[in-house]
Design a protein around this motif. Structure first.
Motif, mmCIF file in Angstrom:
data_model
loop_
_atom_site.group_PDB
_atom_site.id
_atom_site.type_symbol
_atom_site.label_atom_id
_atom_site.label_comp_id
_atom_site.label_asym_id
_atom_site.label_seq_id
_atom_site.Cartn_x
_atom_site.Cartn_y
_atom_site.Cartn_z
ATOM 1 N N LEU A 124 4.279 8.977 -15.486
ATOM 2 C CA LEU A 124 3.490 8.247 -14.488
ATOM 3 C C LEU A 124 4.039 8.455 -13.085
ATOM 4 O O LEU A 124 3.275 8.528 -12.113
ATOM 5 C CB LEU A 124 3.470 6.758 -14.826
ATOM 6 C CG LEU A 124 2.681 6.361 -16.073
ATOM 7 C CD1 LEU A 124 2.826 4.871 -16.347
ATOM 8 C CD2 LEU A 124 1.215 6.737 -15.938
ATOM 9 N N ASP A 128 1.780 9.843 -10.078
ATOM 10 C CA ASP A 128 1.701 9.154 -8.783
ATOM 11 C C ASP A 128 2.023 10.105 -7.639
ATOM 12 O O ASP A 128 1.331 10.131 -6.611
ATOM 13 C CB ASP A 128 2.684 7.977 -8.748
ATOM 14 C CG ASP A 128 2.210 6.786 -9.568
ATOM 15 O OD1 ASP A 128 1.001 6.692 -9.836
ATOM 16 O OD2 ASP A 128 3.065 5.959 -9.944
ATOM 17 N N THR A 171 -0.948 12.859 -7.371
ATOM 18 C CA THR A 171 -2.239 12.321 -6.930
ATOM 19 C C THR A 171 -2.158 11.938 -5.454
ATOM 20 O O THR A 171 -3.103 12.175 -4.690
ATOM 21 C CB THR A 171 -2.668 11.101 -7.761
ATOM 22 O OG1 THR A 171 -1.618 10.127 -7.776
ATOM 23 C CG2 THR A 171 -3.024 11.490 -9.188
ATOM 24 N N GLU A 172 -1.038 11.376 -5.056
ATOM 25 C CA GLU A 172 -0.859 11.021 -3.648
ATOM 26 C C GLU A 172 -0.882 12.277 -2.775
ATOM 27 O O GLU A 172 -1.444 12.270 -1.675
ATOM 28 C CB GLU A 172 0.460 10.273 -3.460
ATOM 29 C CG GLU A 172 0.715 9.838 -2.024
ATOM 30 C CD GLU A 172 2.015 9.070 -1.854
ATOM 31 O OE1 GLU A 172 2.454 8.900 -0.700
ATOM 32 O OE2 GLU A 172 2.589 8.640 -2.878
ATOM 33 N N ALA A 185 -3.063 3.860 -18.293
ATOM 34 C CA ALA A 185 -2.337 3.941 -17.028
ATOM 35 C C ALA A 185 -2.524 5.296 -16.362
ATOM 36 O O ALA A 185 -2.632 5.389 -15.129
ATOM 37 C CB ALA A 185 -0.850 3.677 -17.259
ATOM 38 N N GLN A 223 -6.309 5.566 -15.193
ATOM 39 C CA GLN A 223 -6.543 4.761 -13.997
ATOM 40 C C GLN A 223 -6.054 5.463 -12.744
ATOM 41 O O GLN A 223 -6.728 5.464 -11.708
ATOM 42 C CB GLN A 223 -5.846 3.408 -14.137
ATOM 43 C CG GLN A 223 -6.160 2.423 -13.010
ATOM 44 C CD GLN A 223 -7.626 2.046 -12.970
ATOM 45 O OE1 GLN A 223 -8.175 1.612 -13.976
ATOM 46 N NE2 GLN A 223 -8.263 2.235 -11.828
ATOM 47 N N ARG A 224 -4.893 6.075 -12.824
ATOM 48 C CA ARG A 224 -4.350 6.762 -11.656
ATOM 49 C C ARG A 224 -5.193 7.971 -11.268
ATOM 50 O O ARG A 224 -5.431 8.216 -10.086
ATOM 51 C CB ARG A 224 -2.907 7.197 -11.943
ATOM 52 C CG ARG A 224 -1.894 6.061 -11.850
ATOM 53 C CD ARG A 224 -0.583 6.435 -12.521
ATOM 54 N NE ARG A 224 0.500 5.519 -12.206
ATOM 55 C CZ ARG A 224 0.651 4.320 -12.746
ATOM 56 N NH1 ARG A 224 -0.225 3.895 -13.655
ATOM 57 N NH2 ARG A 224 1.669 3.534 -12.399
ATOM 58 N N ASP A 255 -8.426 6.700 -9.790
ATOM 59 C CA ASP A 255 -8.191 6.140 -8.459
ATOM 60 C C ASP A 255 -8.061 7.241 -7.411
ATOM 61 O O ASP A 255 -8.554 7.095 -6.281
ATOM 62 C CB ASP A 255 -6.918 5.286 -8.457
ATOM 63 C CG ASP A 255 -7.127 3.908 -9.069
ATOM 64 O OD1 ASP A 255 -8.292 3.539 -9.325
ATOM 65 O OD2 ASP A 255 -6.124 3.207 -9.311
ATOM 66 N N SER A 256 -7.401 8.338 -7.763
ATOM 67 C CA SER A 256 -7.246 9.428 -6.797
ATOM 68 C C SER A 256 -8.600 10.048 -6.472
ATOM 69 O O SER A 256 -8.890 10.381 -5.310
ATOM 70 C CB SER A 256 -6.277 10.490 -7.321
ATOM 71 O OG SER A 256 -6.818 11.210 -8.409
#
Length: 233
Positions: free
Chosen positions: A71, A75, A78-79, A130, A133-134, A137-138
């Motif tokens: 994860l 993170d 995706t950021e 999880a 969702q990430r 979201d991206s």
């Protein structure tokens, strides 16, 4: 003379003590290599620790489990993708260039030699809530960023702008992945150009609500449809 004590030696195969942030960076790099090579399910914490040159207890001090480690990578990447799209939109007021740079952001992302895009766009762990969702979201953040620009420039409703933005993001993501999976048989610049022109010919049909002009110039209302000249009497 009393001999000076020998400097402590690192254990063979182990890396020297590092600041916590530097160690985390090192562990994430090793984990990315293992996850990209084997996928989540086949990756082992033992191999990640070995590749990083640390003991398993050190690895677990930073990441309680394999999912936490995965994860953290999702993170991070995706950021990186969302930031690249936002930077593309903010880099100019020329909408054709905005489209080109947004599409290019996806091609640059999938073309990274590290293969990190696989953790975001081709993860074998999308069934994990999880992770899903990430990733979703991206996608949503990229859509919102593009939709906000469309609303400001065209005056379309939020729902209409969202729909156009979803189409553009979906096209850029799918096109970039297909291009890479096919072995980049089309030169990257040509592939970006083709997708940009496909998108632009559609989105350019929505004229700007307030066209940009030179300083002091009065904005002129535009329309994508040419008005036929009146026939002579």
């Amino acid at each position: 003379m009393t001999a000076e004590p020998a400097a402590p030696q690192s254990r063979p195969g182990r890396t020297p003590r590092l600041p916590r942030s530097a160690r985390r960076f090192q562990l994430l790099g090793a984990a990315r290599e293992v996850f990209v090579a084997h996928g989540y399910h086949a990756a082992a914490m033992d191999e990640i620790a070995e590749r990083a040159g640390v003991s398993k207890p050190v690895l677990y001090q930073h990441f309680p489990g394999k999912l936490d480690l995965y994860l953290a990578l999702v993170d991070e990447h995706t950021e990186r993708l969302v930031s690249a799209v936002r930077a593309a939109l903010a880099s100019t007021t020329d909408n054709h260039v905005r489209v080109e740079r947004s599409v290019r952001a996806y091609f640059d992302f999938v073309n990274d030699p590290s293969g990190a895009h696989q953790l975001v766009l081709e993860s074998d762990l999308r069934s994990e809530p999880a992770v899903r969702q990430r990733v979703e979201d991206s996608f949503a953040q990229c859509v919102r960023a593009i939709a906000a620009t469309i609303v400001v420039d065209t005056g379309l409703t939020q729902d209409e702008a969202d729909l156009l933005a979803v189409g553009l993001v979906g096209q850029a993501e799918s096109g970039a992945r297909w291009w890479l999976q096919r072995g980049a048989t089309i030169p990257k610049e040509r592939a970006v150009e083709q997708l940009v022109e496909l998108a632009w010919r559609g989105i350019a049909g929505y004229p700007r609500q307030t066209p940009y002009g030179e300083a002091g110039e009065t904005p002129v209302e535009t329309t994508p449809v040419e008005v036929e000249a009146a026939e002579p009497a």
